[in-house]
Write an enzyme that holds these catalytic residues in place. Structure first.
Site, short mmCIF file in Angstrom:
data_model
loop_
_atom_site.label_atom_id
_atom_site.label_comp_id
_atom_site.label_asym_id
_atom_site.label_seq_id
_atom_site.Cartn_x
_atom_site.Cartn_y
_atom_site.Cartn_z
N ASN A 578 -8.01 -71.40 9.51
CA ASN A 578 -7.70 -70.43 8.55
C ASN A 578 -8.82 -69.42 9.13
O ASN A 578 -9.61 -68.95 9.50
CB ASN A 578 -7.60 -71.18 7.69
N CYS A 580 -11.27 -69.16 7.23
CA CYS A 580 -12.75 -69.38 6.42
C CYS A 580 -13.18 -71.00 7.54
O CYS A 580 -13.23 -71.40 7.32
CB CYS A 580 -12.58 -68.97 4.51
N GLU A 582 -12.02 -74.14 7.53
CA GLU A 582 -11.83 -75.02 7.21
C GLU A 582 -10.31 -75.78 7.27
O GLU A 582 -10.40 -76.72 7.15
CB GLU A 582 -12.38 -75.59 5.60
#
Length: 976
Positions: A578, A580, A582
């Site tokens: 995604n 970021c 994670e």
């Protein structure tokens, strides 16, 4: 020559706005005023500041030295810098005292390296201050009556009420936090006829200037802010104790007003509001530090016509009610959810806090999609990005299927322009759709390493080249198969293809991918596949790392660990992470993956050891309770959530993934007296994550027993009895030896396997560690799994700029009698680092190392200890001082060998230094002259040398304010 002409000119009104720096110097700024030393108030005018600065250079260098073109350029730049610094502190307008202007001029001269001019000016200011003090002492006139404006009427300022307000704000914060300096600074910044609300704002500004001298002033500042919030929401001037007594009546009134204003879901009125009001804990308002409460006020509290209609505890209960809407025992569950939120034990992610209980409750944080190789599908994906971004979602797009530049297009008998032109449209869409002004739209594009456009993809964030093929606002990430890393380690060649020629590679992972890839290489060698390119794998790897250093992108993420360890590999493929890095969920043409986030505050889950040693240890009982409640809240989001796109709804209801994370890891280490770079910290990273994951998986299984299993459970790794720790063996077998991971365990995982075999799982995925950029600010801890950024720093976000002082360090220095003004100046000079301060004991230097003083290998090793337990991934920033090609190469190869699924930003030192500021008038803080690295963070743009060996990547960069999250610059905070 005398500096007096310059200082005298500075004492007249003459400040320009940043925008006005390029306007004619006579342009006035109607929203800004300046208070002169005699108390008179005059408008800000930009006509004199450049003249004043030029006089300073004349006073020191003489007419000949100051006449050069370079000096005039310096003066122009200094003028702009001074004005920007001043206006940043009052973006909506306001008043400055003349001392504020002089402080910023002094600071600007120091930052610009004009030390001789600055030194002369400092000495002059000190001399003039002494002269004024002597004159005032001899005159000793009676204090004038100060009038304030209330509703257009003038009346004397109630000075005793002001002193009581400030004293209450300082109560219980220790002897070092005193009301007298705040009151004195407040009065210094008032003028006759000042509006009463400006008086209260002045108390907040006066208190916040004291934070660097003692971090506990942040709580006094927050309490003064709370007073103004209560005044805005309730229309009453209340002390803290008075506010507490008003909460029971204020809560139902706020909920009804929110419904009446069509901001809140009318279903909230079906709750027993009196029962919920009685459960509120007003004393928890005192937990907030200034940054946390200001952030809530600016961006989270609901407002009607720009007037807030929520108090802090009302806000937490409103969020809890929104998450309990579908519960049978709604009030009991709302109170349970409120308790973990208001105690700062757990915090839901930003979209949930924004929208829970509202009429359009988009509560999810992350959306992942894959883009097909046809024009209609491409623009459908861009439209879906816009719709999802509109309601506060962070986006991850897989663009690997789109054919490469030069590929044949059968429908038009032409050639493709490749993936890059479409990414330009994605970039501009993210900028255009800014989530209602709350935060910037944000997207990350992923491309697999075998794509023929990969080399141009690597350059998307460069500041040079054809701007039509650049994406300056969009994040990018490499989606790297294990075969490429093997070729790099074995110094083999690598082949690039257009995906339309090798369509199955996108869907294959592990050994199956390797077999297909080798077959395609053989066909390409025979001339059966075009277009096609072959190059040494190390050359491409070198360019990846070079671009990562130079631009901060693309990030390094690994396809095969994400897939081979995915519990959901039976129903699809993970094509990207995604925004970021994670989240690792399956995507397809019919499913947009969705994830709902929230984070446990580890610092709130320690207790004293039972042996009486005073050591702090993990509180497993409390952690289990918090995680169980948190997992219930996250699972509820799935059913309550508003879905802007049907494919997202279908996917989320089918698989029900959530992402429980952690924050405050560094704070927990401080409490345990454990340095980040130590074997003990690795052990805590391992055991704390084991506990969080164990309790999360157990809680999801409990929910399955109560509510039923998720739809695609059959055939999953969960159903097969393969837990995340067990899936390491699947990765090891696929790699054939390129995996070195500690596999120790301490909890009874066999009991959990037996429970899952009996009850199943409610959620396909349970755990992911997000950046927590904003919610960690709210609860006042270090973000996520990050090491301390700096023991003294300035944090910037959409709420402004905030001085951050490490309260744990200050407490230790006070205990040793070392916290004084000299120590504060030393911390400023050394950018928040203790290492060069001789009088600090070695033990504290080790415990309070900052992020750039921790070798990145420690960060990777700690992440590896966590990753073995996590069914998704973690946002792992890497900090590197003295970066070189060799160091980058070793660090990212280590990340792969340790089985990490993803990495996030690479940060190097210069763009993340603490802002240097003056202490008292007359004291000059030296600015470090050391050459440092250009940050490869959110906006890094240094020049990297070839990454073939140990040559240093050196680029001088100015010290600037701290930017913490990738998107916090100061825009959106991505997932959180």
């Amino acid at each position: 020559m005398s500096i007096a002409p310059f200082a005298a000119s500075i004492e007249r009104p003459h400040v320009a706005a940043p925008e006005a720096a390029r306007e004619p110097l006579g342009t006035s700024l109607p929203h800004y005023q300046i208070i002169r030393r005699n108390g008179s108030v005059v408008p800000f005018e930009p006509s004199k500041i450049a003249v004043a600065l030029m006089k300073a250079f004349l006073a020191v260098r003489g007419a000949h030295g100051a006449a050069s073109a370079s000096v005039r350029e310096d003066v122009e730049q200094l003028t702009q810098a001074v004005v920007r610094a001043l206006l940043r502190s009052r973006p909506a307008g306001g008043t400055f005292h003349i001392e504020d202007v002089q402080d910023q001029v002094e600071l600007g001269l120091m930052r610009a390296g004009q030390h001789e001019v600055a030194r002369a000016y400092v000495l002059y200011r000190e001399r003039r201050a002494q002269e004024r003090a002597a004159k005032q002492a001899s005159a000793a006139p009676a204090a004038p009556v100060l009038n304030v404006s209330i509703g257009g009427q003038r009346q004397p300022l109630d000075l005793e009420r002001l002193r009581t307000l400030v004293a209450n704000a300082c109560a219980g914060l220790g002897e070092a936090v005193r009301p007298e300096p705040i009151v004195a600074e407040t009065l210094r910044n008032l003028y006759d006829g000042v509006p009463l609300d400006e008086v209260y704002k002045a108390t907040i500004l006066a208190a916040r200037t004291r934070i660097e001298s003692d971090p506990d002033y942040t709580y006094a500042t927050a309490r003064l802010l709370l007073h103004t919030i209560a005044l805005e929401v309730l229309g009453q001037d209340l002390t803290q104790s008075e506010l507490a007594s008003h909460y029971p009546d204020a809560f139902p009134a706020c909920i009804r007003l929110g419904v009446q204003a069509e901001l809140l879901n009318p279903d909230l009125l079906q709750f027993d509001l009196a029962r919920l009001a009685a459960a509120l804990k007003p004393e928890r308002d005192l937990q907030f530090d200034y940054l946390g409460l200001q952030t809530l006020y600016d961006r989270y509290f609901l407002h009607q016509h720009k007037r807030r209609i929520e108090l802090p505890q009302v806000f937490f209960m409103r969020v809890a009610m929104g998450l309990a809407l579908n519960e049978i025992e709604r009030e009991a569950r709302a109170i349970e959810f409120y308790e973990v939120l208001s105690r700062f034990d757990f915090m839901s992610s930003t979209p949930t806090l924004f929208n829970s209980g509202t009429r359009r409750s988009q509560l999810s944080s992350c959306y992942l999609s894959t883009v097909p190789d046809d024009l209609e599908g491409i623009f459908d994906a861009i439209k879906e990005n816009a719709l999802l971004s509109k309601f506060a979602g962070g986006l991850g797009n897989d663009w690997t299927r789109v054919r490469a530049m030069g590929s044949h297009i059968k429908g038009t008998n032409g050639e493709s322009q490749g993936v890059v032109p479409f990414l330009k449209v994605v970039n501009d869409t993210a900028v255009a759709v800014n989530q209602g002004g709350k935060r910037k739209g944000a997207v990350c594009t992923y491309l697999e390493t075998w794509h023929l456009d990969i080399e141009e993809f690597l350059e998307l964030r460069k500041n040079t080249g054809d701007d039509r093929r650049r994406t300056h606002d969009m994040n990018t990430a490499n989606w790297i198969p294990d075969l490429f890393m093997k070729r790099v380690l074995e110094k083999g060649d690598w082949s690039l293809f257009s995906p339309h020629s090798v369509p199955d590679l996108h869907e294959l992972v592990g050994p199956a991918f390797e077999r297909a890839y080798l077959a395609y290489e053989e066909k390409a060698a025979r001339g059966e596949i075009t277009p096609y390119k072959k190059l040494p794998a190390t050359d491409l790897w070198r360019k990846m790392l070079s671009m990562l250093f130079e631009t901060g992108h693309p990030w390094i993420t690994f396809k095969d660990p994400c897939n081979l360890r995915s519990p959901q590999q039976h129903v699809g493929v993970v094509h990207s992470s995604n925004l970021c890095t994670e989240i690792t969920l399956n995507t397809s043409d019919s499913e947009i993956a969705v994830c709902n986030l929230g984070s446990v505050n580890l610092a709130q889950h320690l207790k004293d050891a039972a042996d009486g040693s005073g050591a702090r240890v993990l509180d497993h009982d409390k952690l289990r309770r918090t995680v169980a409640t948190a997992m219930r809240m996250l699972d509820n989001v799935i059913d309550i959530n508003y879905y802007a796109v049907k494919k997202a709804r279908d996917s989320n209801l089918r698989h029900r993934p959530v992402g429980l994370g952690i924050m405050g890891f560094q704070d927990a280490l401080y409490q345990m007296r454990t340095p980040y770079a130590s074997p003990a910290a690795l052990a805590f990273a391992d055991q704390s994550m084991e506990a969080v994951c164990y309790h999360a998986y157990w809680a999801s299984s409990d929910l399955a027993a109560e509510r039923g299993r998720y739809s695609s459970y059959q055939g999953s790794l969960w159903q097969r009895g393969v837990l995340p720790l067990d899936s390491l063996e699947l990765l090891a077998q696929a790699r054939g030896g390129y995996l070195e991971v500690d596999r120790s365990q301490t909890l009874d995982w066999d009991a959990l396997r037996a429970k899952i075999a009996r009850d199943g799982m409610r959620n396909a995925n349970c755990v992911a560690i997000a950046p927590t950029a904003t919610i960690s600010n709210i609860v006042g801890v270090d973000a996520s799994i990050e090491p301390c950024f700096g023991n003294l720093s300035v944090k910037s976000n959409l709420s402004g700029e905030f001085t951050i002082v490490n309260s744990y360090l200050v407490r230790d220095l006070k205990r040793l009698g070392l916290w004084d003004e000299v120590m504060l100046l030393d911390l400023k000079h050394f950018d928040g680092s203790l290492q060069a301060i001789d009088r600090v004991p070695a033990e504290l230097k080790n415990l309070y190392r900052t992020a750039f003083e921790v070798e990145p290998a420690w960060l990777v090793e700690a992440a590896a200890r966590r990753q073995k337990w996590i069914d998704q991934a973690q946002s792992l920033n890497l900090y590197m001082a003295g970066a070189s090609g060799k160091k980058l190469d070793e660090t990212y190869k280590l990340a792969w060998l340790r089985g990490l699924k993803t990495t996030y930003y690479l940060r190097t030192t210069s763009a993340t230094q603490a802002e240097k500021s003056t202490g008292r008038v007359g004291q000059l803080n030296a600015v470090s002259s050391a050459v440092s690295m250009q940050a490869a963070g959110a906006h890094g743009s240094g020049q990297a040398s070839e990454l073939g060996g140990p040559s240093a990547l050196t680029a001088a960069g100015p010290a600037t304010d701290v930017k913490f999250c990738a998107i916090d610059d100061p825009g959106c905070e991505a997932c959180q």
